[in-house]
Write a protein that holds these residues in place. Structure first.
Motif, short mmCIF file in Angstrom:
data_model
loop_
_atom_site.label_atom_id
_atom_site.label_comp_id
_atom_site.label_asym_id
_atom_site.label_seq_id
_atom_site.Cartn_x
_atom_site.Cartn_y
_atom_site.Cartn_z
N SER A 9 -0.06 -1.71 -2.50
CA SER A 9 -0.90 -1.67 -3.70
C SER A 9 -0.07 -1.35 -4.93
O SER A 9 0.89 -0.57 -4.86
CB SER A 9 -2.04 -0.67 -3.55
N THR A 31 -8.48 -9.86 -0.93
CA THR A 31 -9.01 -9.32 0.33
C THR A 31 -9.10 -7.79 0.30
O THR A 31 -9.92 -7.21 1.00
CB THR A 31 -8.16 -9.76 1.54
N GLY A 32 -8.30 -7.14 -0.55
CA GLY A 32 -8.40 -5.68 -0.70
C GLY A 32 -9.78 -5.30 -1.20
O GLY A 32 -10.35 -4.28 -0.78
N TYR A 35 -12.15 -4.97 1.73
CA TYR A 35 -12.05 -3.69 2.47
C TYR A 35 -12.64 -2.55 1.63
O TYR A 35 -13.31 -1.66 2.14
CB TYR A 35 -10.59 -3.41 2.85
N ARG A 36 -12.40 -2.60 0.32
CA ARG A 36 -12.95 -1.57 -0.57
C ARG A 36 -14.47 -1.61 -0.55
O ARG A 36 -15.13 -0.55 -0.58
CB ARG A 36 -12.45 -1.80 -2.01
N VAL A 98 -10.51 3.92 1.71
CA VAL A 98 -10.29 2.55 2.20
C VAL A 98 -9.23 2.46 3.31
O VAL A 98 -9.32 1.59 4.17
CB VAL A 98 -9.99 1.59 1.01
N SER A 99 -8.27 3.39 3.35
CA SER A 99 -7.25 3.30 4.40
C SER A 99 -7.84 3.47 5.80
O SER A 99 -7.61 2.61 6.66
CB SER A 99 -6.13 4.32 4.18
N SER A 102 -9.98 0.39 6.59
CA SER A 102 -9.25 -0.86 6.84
C SER A 102 -8.40 -0.78 8.11
O SER A 102 -7.92 -1.81 8.58
CB SER A 102 -8.39 -1.23 5.63
N ARG A 108 -11.60 -5.15 10.59
CA ARG A 108 -10.60 -6.18 10.33
C ARG A 108 -11.02 -7.53 10.92
O ARG A 108 -10.92 -8.56 10.29
CB ARG A 108 -9.21 -5.79 10.89
N GLY A 128 -3.27 -9.76 -0.11
CA GLY A 128 -3.66 -8.70 0.82
C GLY A 128 -2.46 -8.01 1.43
O GLY A 128 -1.45 -7.77 0.76
N ARG A 129 -2.59 -7.69 2.72
CA ARG A 129 -1.51 -7.01 3.43
C ARG A 129 -1.05 -7.80 4.65
O ARG A 129 0.09 -7.67 5.10
CB ARG A 129 -1.99 -5.62 3.94
N ASP A 130 -1.97 -8.59 5.22
CA ASP A 130 -1.73 -9.28 6.49
C ASP A 130 -2.03 -10.76 6.37
O ASP A 130 -2.33 -11.42 7.36
CB ASP A 130 -2.64 -8.68 7.57
N ARG A 180 -0.75 6.14 1.20
CA ARG A 180 -1.38 4.89 1.65
C ARG A 180 -0.36 3.91 2.22
O ARG A 180 -0.62 3.22 3.20
CB ARG A 180 -2.13 4.24 0.49
N ASP A 184 -0.87 2.33 5.80
CA ASP A 184 -0.98 0.87 5.92
C ASP A 184 0.16 0.27 6.75
O ASP A 184 -0.03 -0.71 7.46
CB ASP A 184 -1.00 0.20 4.52
N ARG A 187 -0.22 1.64 10.78
CA ARG A 187 -1.41 1.45 11.63
C ARG A 187 -1.09 0.41 12.70
O ARG A 187 -0.24 -0.47 12.50
CB ARG A 187 -2.61 1.03 10.78
O1 DC Z 1 -5.01 -4.21 -2.42
P1 DC Z 1 -5.93 -3.00 -2.48
O2 DC Z 1 -5.26 -1.73 -2.93
O3 DC Z 1 -7.17 -3.26 -3.25
O4 DC Z 1 -6.35 -2.76 -0.94
C1 DC Z 1 -7.23 -1.74 -0.59
C2 DC Z 1 -6.93 -1.26 0.82
O5 DC Z 1 -7.30 -2.26 1.77
C3 DC Z 1 -5.51 -0.84 1.10
O6 DC Z 1 -5.48 0.50 1.57
C4 DC Z 1 -5.04 -1.73 2.21
C5 DC Z 1 -6.27 -2.43 2.72
N1 DC Z 1 -6.08 -3.85 2.93
C6 DC Z 1 -5.78 -4.28 4.20
O7 DC Z 1 -5.65 -3.46 5.10
N2 DC Z 1 -5.64 -5.61 4.45
C7 DC Z 1 -5.78 -6.51 3.47
N3 DC Z 1 -5.65 -7.82 3.75
C8 DC Z 1 -6.06 -6.08 2.14
C9 DC Z 1 -6.18 -4.74 1.90
#
Ligand code: DC
Length: 225
Positions: A9, A31-32, A35-36, A98-99, A102, A108, A128-130, A180, A184, A187
């Motif tokens: 983030s 996509t964040g 999850y939020r 959110v952690s 998510s 997920r 996103g992250r993934d 975070r 993230d 996990r």
């Molecule tokens: O990008 P962001 O800060 O708005 O994301 C919020 C939370 O969601 C962050 O803690 C990680 C999680 N996230 C995730 O696990 N997978 C994603 N594809 C997008 C966000």
């Protein structure tokens, strides 16, 4: 075509994703924000973050929608179960909540299904992250965008002020970013890590315009190939 932009983030993913989408005429998916929204709904319903079943139920049953405002070309509004949560999902409370939400595999699974369905409908920049590792491993362009924790904290403080959401304490934001990142990245389900075939870009001391140009260039090369 899917352009996947992953990273921690505050690395500038949203700004970059929107600008790239505008430049290429693509849509974009944050996509964040999804999850939020689940974290917000869990708090709203009084569901504990340890309650996997109910978190999974919310993710499966509460529709998340994105709305485009008149005069804009990209979605900015976020709704869950038709409730406008655009601003409500950007608070420090949601940053913290959110952690754990998510990290929940049932959440997920449900959101990844939704993200794939949305991505199938056209050309998307997905952040996103993934995204490059799990959601769209076949994405034509994969970028892993990073920046130092200190730079990301400064950006978050400025962003909150710009959005009129009040001032937040830099040291608290920095501590939350470091915490975070750890959650993230460590996990077990879909940790934050660069896809093997991604291009890493560090935005700490690179002009954001140059990052945007580089990603558009990668996309154009793939389109011409
Ligand atoms: O990008 P962001 O800060 O708005 O994301 C919020 C939370 O969601 C962050 O803690 C990680 C999680 N996230 C995730 O696990 N997978 C994603 N594809 C997008 C966000």
């Amino acid at each position: 075509m899917i352009i996947a932009i992953d990273g921690p983030s505050g690395a500038g993913k949203s700004t970059v994703a929107k600008a790239v989408a505008k430049q290429l005429g693509f849509s974009c998916l944050d996509t964040g924000a999804m999850y939020r929204s689940i974290a917000w709904k869990a708090i709203d319903e009084g569901v504990s973050f340890e309650d996997s079943e109910n978190l999974g139920r919310i993710a499966r049953e509460c529709p998340i929608e994105f709305g485009i405002e008149p005069g804009e070309v990209l979605p900015r509004k976020v709704y869950i179960s038709s409730i406008d949560v655009t601003d409500a999902i950007r608070t420090a409370e949601i940053d913290k909540a959110v952690s754990p939400v998510s990290a929940e595999p049932l959440v997920r699974r449900a959101l990844v299904d939704q993200q794939r369905r949305i991505g199938e409908t056209g050309n998307y920049v997905v952040e996103g992250r993934d995204i490059g590792t799990v959601v769209f491993p076949q994405a034509e362009v994969k970028v892993f965008l990073t920046a130092s924790p200190e730079e990301r904290a400064h950006r978050r403080v400025r962003q909150n002020a710009d959005r009129g959401l009040g001032s937040i304490d830099y040291d608290e934001v920095l501590a939350d970013i470091i915490r975070r990142d750890k959650v993230d990245s460590s996990r077990s389900d879909s940790p934050l890590k660069p896809a093997e075939d991604s291009v890493s870009i560090d935005s700490t001391s690179t002009y954001i315009e140059d990052v945007i140009d580089r990603i558009c260039q990668l996309a154009n090369e793939r389109m011409d190939a």
